[in-house]
Design a protein around this motif. Structure first.
Motif, PDB file in Angstrom:
ATOM      1  N   GLN A   1     -31.348 -19.440 -52.090  1.00 14.92           N
ATOM      2  CA  GLN A   1     -31.878 -20.419 -51.057  1.00 14.92           C
ATOM      3  C   GLN A   1     -31.100 -21.478 -52.576  1.00 14.92           C
ATOM      4  O   GLN A   1     -31.891 -20.750 -53.749  1.00 14.92           O
ATOM      5  CB  GLN A   1     -32.370 -21.177 -51.066  1.00 14.92           C
ATOM      6  CG  GLN A   1     -32.691 -22.935 -50.565  1.00 14.92           C
ATOM      7  CD  GLN A   1     -33.634 -22.806 -50.778  1.00 14.92           C
ATOM      8  OE1 GLN A   1     -34.679 -23.037 -50.743  1.00 14.92           O
ATOM      9  NE2 GLN A   1     -34.145 -24.816 -49.896  1.00 14.92           N
ATOM     10  N   PHE A   2     -29.686 -22.214 -53.098  1.00 15.47           N
ATOM     11  CA  PHE A   2     -29.328 -22.961 -54.029  1.00 15.47           C
ATOM     12  C   PHE A   2     -29.132 -24.183 -53.705  1.00 15.47           C
ATOM     13  O   PHE A   2     -28.998 -25.144 -52.396  1.00 15.47           O
ATOM     14  CB  PHE A   2     -27.785 -22.046 -54.592  1.00 15.47           C
ATOM     15  CG  PHE A   2     -26.543 -21.949 -52.996  1.00 15.47           C
ATOM     16  CD1 PHE A   2     -25.744 -23.543 -53.365  1.00 15.47           C
ATOM     17  CD2 PHE A   2     -26.400 -21.326 -52.570  1.00 15.47           C
ATOM     18  CE1 PHE A   2     -24.567 -23.602 -52.971  1.00 15.47           C
ATOM     19  CE2 PHE A   2     -25.491 -21.350 -51.629  1.00 15.47           C
ATOM     20  CZ  PHE A   2     -24.905 -22.260 -51.768  1.00 15.47           C
ATOM     21  N   TRP A   3     -29.336 -25.028 -54.401  1.00 18.03           N
ATOM     22  CA  TRP A   3     -28.943 -26.487 -54.075  1.00 18.03           C
ATOM     23  C   TRP A   3     -27.702 -26.856 -55.118  1.00 18.03           C
ATOM     24  O   TRP A   3     -27.363 -26.240 -56.057  1.00 18.03           O
ATOM     25  CB  TRP A   3     -30.040 -27.058 -55.438  1.00 18.03           C
ATOM     26  CG  TRP A   3     -31.383 -27.510 -54.131  1.00 18.03           C
ATOM     27  CD1 TRP A   3     -31.998 -26.287 -53.212  1.00 18.03           C
ATOM     28  CD2 TRP A   3     -32.090 -27.782 -55.037  1.00 18.03           C
ATOM     29  NE1 TRP A   3     -32.785 -26.472 -53.013  1.00 18.03           N
ATOM     30  CE2 TRP A   3     -33.275 -27.462 -53.565  1.00 18.03           C
ATOM     31  CE3 TRP A   3     -32.654 -28.463 -55.850  1.00 18.03           C
ATOM     32  CZ2 TRP A   3     -34.527 -28.079 -53.936  1.00 18.03           C
ATOM     33  CZ3 TRP A   3     -34.391 -28.922 -56.102  1.00 18.03           C
ATOM     34  CH2 TRP A   3     -35.173 -28.552 -55.214  1.00 18.03           C
ATOM     35  N   LEU A   4     -26.941 -27.806 -55.008  1.00 17.85           N
ATOM     36  CA  LEU A   4     -25.889 -28.631 -54.859  1.00 17.85           C
ATOM     37  C   LEU A   4     -25.956 -29.916 -55.501  1.00 17.85           C
ATOM     38  O   LEU A   4     -26.590 -30.456 -54.068  1.00 17.85           O
ATOM     39  CB  LEU A   4     -24.526 -28.489 -54.627  1.00 17.85           C
ATOM     40  CG  LEU A   4     -23.068 -28.971 -54.867  1.00 17.85           C
ATOM     41  CD1 LEU A   4     -22.733 -28.205 -56.577  1.00 17.85           C
ATOM     42  CD2 LEU A   4     -22.273 -28.869 -54.383  1.00 17.85           C
ATOM     43  N   ARG A   5     -26.443 -30.728 -56.638  1.00 14.33           N
ATOM     44  CA  ARG A   5     -26.298 -31.972 -56.612  1.00 14.33           C
ATOM     45  C   ARG A   5     -26.307 -32.995 -57.284  1.00 14.33           C
ATOM     46  O   ARG A   5     -25.550 -32.362 -58.281  1.00 14.33           O
ATOM     47  CB  ARG A   5     -28.068 -32.075 -57.186  1.00 14.33           C
ATOM     48  CG  ARG A   5     -29.034 -32.932 -57.357  1.00 14.33           C
ATOM     49  CD  ARG A   5     -30.355 -33.827 -58.367  1.00 14.33           C
ATOM     50  NE  ARG A   5     -30.148 -31.762 -59.174  1.00 14.33           N
ATOM     51  CZ  ARG A   5     -31.166 -31.529 -59.700  1.00 14.33           C
ATOM     52  NH1 ARG A   5     -32.246 -31.961 -59.660  1.00 14.33           N
ATOM     53  NH2 ARG A   5     -31.652 -31.060 -61.035  1.00 14.33           N
ATOM     54  N   ASN A   6     -25.718 -34.405 -57.207  1.00 14.53           N
ATOM     55  CA  ASN A   6     -24.980 -35.305 -58.077  1.00 14.53           C
ATOM     56  C   ASN A   6     -25.941 -36.366 -57.851  1.00 14.53           C
ATOM     57  O   ASN A   6     -26.614 -36.214 -57.284  1.00 14.53           O
ATOM     58  CB  ASN A   6     -23.502 -35.698 -56.839  1.00 14.53           C
ATOM     59  CG  ASN A   6     -22.865 -36.673 -57.229  1.00 14.53           C
ATOM     60  OD1 ASN A   6     -23.924 -38.190 -57.638  1.00 14.53           O
ATOM     61  ND2 ASN A   6     -21.577 -36.435 -57.913  1.00 14.53           N
ATOM     62  N   THR A   7     -25.808 -36.471 -59.491  1.00 15.78           N
ATOM     63  CA  THR A   7     -26.901 -37.676 -59.708  1.00 15.78           C
ATOM     64  C   THR A   7     -25.791 -38.844 -60.478  1.00 15.78           C
ATOM     65  O   THR A   7     -24.875 -38.423 -61.149  1.00 15.78           O
ATOM     66  CB  THR A   7     -27.562 -37.374 -61.019  1.00 15.78           C
ATOM     67  OG1 THR A   7     -28.047 -35.653 -60.645  1.00 15.78           O
ATOM     68  CG2 THR A   7     -28.803 -38.456 -61.363  1.00 15.78           C
ATOM     69  N   GLN A   8     -25.853 -40.330 -59.643  1.00 10.16           N
ATOM     70  CA  GLN A   8     -25.662 -41.014 -60.155  1.00 10.16           C
ATOM     71  C   GLN A   8     -26.515 -41.358 -61.711  1.00 10.16           C
ATOM     72  O   GLN A   8     -27.714 -41.369 -62.083  1.00 10.16           O
ATOM     73  CB  GLN A   8     -25.790 -42.491 -59.600  1.00 10.16           C
ATOM     74  CG  GLN A   8     -24.583 -43.334 -59.137  1.00 10.16           C
ATOM     75  CD  GLN A   8     -24.466 -43.807 -57.992  1.00 10.16           C
ATOM     76  OE1 GLN A   8     -25.779 -44.062 -57.090  1.00 10.16           O
ATOM     77  NE2 GLN A   8     -23.279 -44.572 -57.657  1.00 10.16           N
TER      78      GLN A   8
ATOM     79  N   LEU B   1     -17.739 -31.322 -48.320  1.00  6.89           N
ATOM     80  CA  LEU B   1     -19.715 -30.406 -48.278  1.00  6.89           C
ATOM     81  C   LEU B   1     -19.832 -30.083 -46.566  1.00  6.89           C
ATOM     82  O   LEU B   1     -20.050 -29.089 -46.513  1.00  6.89           O
ATOM     83  CB  LEU B   1     -20.117 -30.727 -48.832  1.00  6.89           C
ATOM     84  CG  LEU B   1     -20.611 -30.635 -49.928  1.00  6.89           C
ATOM     85  CD1 LEU B   1     -21.532 -31.767 -50.877  1.00  6.89           C
ATOM     86  CD2 LEU B   1     -20.087 -29.673 -50.543  1.00  6.89           C
ATOM     87  N   ALA B   2     -19.152 -30.976 -45.399  1.00  2.00           N
ATOM     88  CA  ALA B   2     -19.611 -30.829 -44.274  1.00  2.00           C
ATOM     89  C   ALA B   2     -18.345 -29.584 -43.718  1.00  2.00           C
ATOM     90  O   ALA B   2     -19.206 -28.920 -42.585  1.00  2.00           O
ATOM     91  CB  ALA B   2     -19.907 -31.971 -43.688  1.00  2.00           C
ATOM     92  N   LEU B   3     -17.597 -30.069 -43.737  1.00  2.00           N
ATOM     93  CA  LEU B   3     -16.702 -28.946 -43.367  1.00  2.00           C
ATOM     94  C   LEU B   3     -16.318 -27.434 -43.850  1.00  2.00           C
ATOM     95  O   LEU B   3     -16.876 -26.579 -43.272  1.00  2.00           O
ATOM     96  CB  LEU B   3     -14.612 -29.339 -43.733  1.00  2.00           C
ATOM     97  CG  LEU B   3     -14.171 -30.374 -43.409  1.00  2.00           C
ATOM     98  CD1 LEU B   3     -13.331 -31.134 -43.441  1.00  2.00           C
ATOM     99  CD2 LEU B   3     -14.684 -30.287 -41.628  1.00  2.00           C
ATOM    100  N   ILE B   4     -16.962 -27.288 -45.457  1.00  2.00           N
ATOM    101  CA  ILE B   4     -17.193 -25.816 -46.356  1.00  2.00           C
ATOM    102  C   ILE B   4     -18.797 -25.508 -45.098  1.00  2.00           C
ATOM    103  O   ILE B   4     -19.076 -24.551 -44.956  1.00  2.00           O
ATOM    104  CB  ILE B   4     -17.744 -26.311 -47.406  1.00  2.00           C
ATOM    105  CG1 ILE B   4     -16.280 -26.426 -47.886  1.00  2.00           C
ATOM    106  CG2 ILE B   4     -18.205 -25.167 -48.174  1.00  2.00           C
ATOM    107  CD1 ILE B   4     -16.469 -27.081 -49.670  1.00  2.00           C
ATOM    108  N   SER B   5     -19.688 -26.825 -45.057  1.00  2.00           N
ATOM    109  CA  SER B   5     -20.796 -25.658 -44.535  1.00  2.00           C
ATOM    110  C   SER B   5     -20.980 -25.363 -43.474  1.00  2.00           C
ATOM    111  O   SER B   5     -21.814 -24.623 -42.606  1.00  2.00           O
ATOM    112  CB  SER B   5     -22.085 -26.994 -44.806  1.00  2.00           C
ATOM    113  OG  SER B   5     -22.181 -27.734 -43.619  1.00  2.00           O
ATOM    114  N   GLY B   6     -19.867 -26.197 -41.788  1.00  2.00           N
ATOM    115  CA  GLY B   6     -19.338 -25.343 -40.773  1.00  2.00           C
ATOM    116  C   GLY B   6     -19.945 -23.990 -40.657  1.00  2.00           C
ATOM    117  O   GLY B   6     -19.771 -23.224 -39.551  1.00  2.00           O
ATOM    118  N   SER B   7     -18.972 -23.048 -42.047  1.00  2.00           N
ATOM    119  CA  SER B   7     -18.309 -21.975 -41.905  1.00  2.00           C
ATOM    120  C   SER B   7     -19.608 -21.363 -42.255  1.00  2.00           C
ATOM    121  O   SER B   7     -19.670 -19.810 -42.206  1.00  2.00           O
ATOM    122  CB  SER B   7     -17.145 -21.205 -42.512  1.00  2.00           C
ATOM    123  OG  SER B   7     -17.390 -21.682 -43.805  1.00  2.00           O
TER     124      SER B   7
END
Length: 90
Positions: free
Chosen positions: A48-55, A10-16
């Motif tokens: 604005q969108f959210w990507l969320r992971n829930t344990q 995600l960090a690599l994708i968000s860099g662009s």
């Protein structure tokens, strides 16, 4: 380990990706109605969108299948602006 790899991806994708102040942002999509460009229609979108992971707890079910986590993508805010200029300045 999965979490670390997901975070790095995600960090690599968000860099662009850019937000406010992007050098590529030119005031939206402008459609000229004449060759001079003094009559036009302009469209601007903000999102604005959210990507969320829930344990999940052990034994949790999603769509009748056991799972230990869940992903969701949601559109939190979507703003659209359209305006036009049909008359020349007086």
């Amino acid at each position: 380990m999965k979490k670390l790899l997901s975070f790095i991806g995600l960090a690599l994708i968000s860099g662009s990706l850019y937000s406010q102040g992007s050098p590529d942002y030119g005031g939206g999509l402008k459609l000229n109605l004449n060759p001079d460009g003094d009559k036009f229609i302009r469209f601007i979108l903000w999102d604005q969108f959210w990507l969320r992971n829930t344990q999940m707890n052990p034994g949790s079910m999603v769509a009748n299948e056991p799972t230990d986590n869940s992903w969701s993508l949601g559109n939190r805010r979507l703003r659209a602006l359209a305006y036009a200029r049909f008359l020349k300045d007086i």
